[in-house]
Design an enzyme around this catalytic site. Structure first.
Site, PDB file in Angstrom:
ATOM      1  N   LYS A   1       0.802  -1.227   0.000  1.00  0.00           N
ATOM      2  CA  LYS A   1       0.000   0.000   0.000  1.00  0.00           C
ATOM      3  C   LYS A   1       0.835   1.276   0.000  1.00  0.00           C
ATOM      4  O   LYS A   1       0.373   2.319  -0.468  1.00  0.00           O
ATOM      5  CB  LYS A   1      -0.965  -0.006   1.186  1.00  0.00           C
ATOM      6  CG  LYS A   1      -2.054  -1.060   1.067  1.00  0.00           C
ATOM      7  CD  LYS A   1      -3.067  -0.959   2.186  1.00  0.00           C
ATOM      8  CE  LYS A   1      -4.170  -1.994   2.024  1.00  0.00           C
ATOM      9  NZ  LYS A   1      -5.225  -1.855   3.058  1.00  0.00           N
TER      10      LYS A   1
ATOM     11  N   ASP B   1     -10.340   2.287   1.376  1.00  0.00           N
ATOM     12  CA  ASP B   1     -10.557   1.788   2.738  1.00  0.00           C
ATOM     13  C   ASP B   1     -11.259   2.843   3.593  1.00  0.00           C
ATOM     14  O   ASP B   1     -12.145   2.526   4.395  1.00  0.00           O
ATOM     15  CB  ASP B   1      -9.229   1.418   3.404  1.00  0.00           C
ATOM     16  CG  ASP B   1      -8.635   0.130   2.868  1.00  0.00           C
ATOM     17  OD1 ASP B   1      -9.412  -0.732   2.418  1.00  0.00           O
ATOM     18  OD2 ASP B   1      -7.408  -0.006   2.910  1.00  0.00           O
TER      19      ASP B   1
END
Length: 277
Positions: A70, A107
């Protein structure tokens, strides 16, 4: 959308074998009638990531990224959304028609959407268990829905400093407490558990008589000991599958350009896949 007849997408990470992302994305494609779209999974670590990205052809529409990629993906991108930049983490890459790589983080809005689906629009305060990458995303979500302080329960001074730093960056009043006092977190109106499986088992016995809302980001194994104890006390529980579905829904919309993505079909597919394991 890519110009090729076949449109490809995939999730990358390490380990990746148990990822539910292919199940969710393929369910969305089927519901949307996107027969020329495919979604796969690839075991890719930080060292292999640049080479993998460079080998992609114009048929690729996008990528989902899980740990440990990420942050590793950021130097390989042409553009970063404000949401991804706010936490220095990307879980979504979309390839534009002119070949640019655009990174986003679904997210954070996924957390907000999962809570709103359960009627949680605003809370006066909250507690976060843990201080990893998911905890920073939780703070970004709380910047939107929490009106007051957030107490982060952490294991070290270094983690405490990190969470205070994220709080300053995101505009959240972060206070820190020692992990050993984690049972006190359960008194908060909203508790977000961001730690690995088994980590919160020790505090499950401390669930109060009238708990607020628990958001446990795990989806396997499920329910966790904490989620089971919370439900037994009559508290509302938002689980990791809720988060996974909502963040994947946003990825499908960005990659395919089709809105709205089929939330119910994606959730059913996720539930069936977990039940079969």
């Amino acid at each position: 959308m890519p110009s090729a007849d076949t449109h490809r997408a995939a999730v990358l990470g390490s380990p990746i074998v148990h990822s539910l992302s292919p199940v969710l994305h393929r369910a969305a494609y089927a519901e949307l009638g996107l027969g020329d779209w495919s979604y796969d999974r690839f075991e890719v670590d930080e060292a292999a990531l640049p080479g993998f990205i460079e080998r992609l052809d114009p048929s690729w529409a996008g990528l989902s990224l899980t740990m440990p990629l990420k942050r590793a993906i950021i130097p390989l991108l042409d553009e970063l959304s404000p949401t991804a930049a706010s936490v220095e983490a990307v879980n979504t890459v979309v390839f534009t028609e002119d070949g640019r790589r655009v990174g986003d983080n679904t997210d954070i809005p996924g957390m907000i959407a999962a809570l709103r689906e359960r009627g949680v629009e605003k809370v006066e305060s909250a507690a976060v268990l843990g201080a990893g990458a998911t905890a920073s995303s939780a703070l970004a979500a709380l910047a939107v829905i929490c009106a007051g302080p957030v107490t982060a329960y952490v294991r070290s001074r270094e983690r405490a400093d990190e969470m205070r730093g994220w709080g300053r960056r995101l505009g959240v009043d972060v206070r820190v407490a020692d992990w050993a006092e984690g049972s006190r977190a359960l008194e908060a109106p909203l508790v977000i558990a961001t730690t690995p499986a088994g980590t919160t088992d020790a505090v499950a016995a401390g669930v109060p008589q009238n708990p607020g809302i628990l958001f446990d980001v795990l989806y396997e194994p499920w329910p966790t000991a904490l989620a089971s104890a919370w439900s037994a006390r009559g508290g509302a529980v938002v689980g990791g599958l809720d988060l996974l579905v909502h963040q994947a829904l946003l990825q499908v919309e960005q990659m395919t350009g089709r809105r709205p993505a089929p939330l119910a079909a994606m959730r059913r597919a996720g539930e069936a896949a977990l039940a079969a394991r």
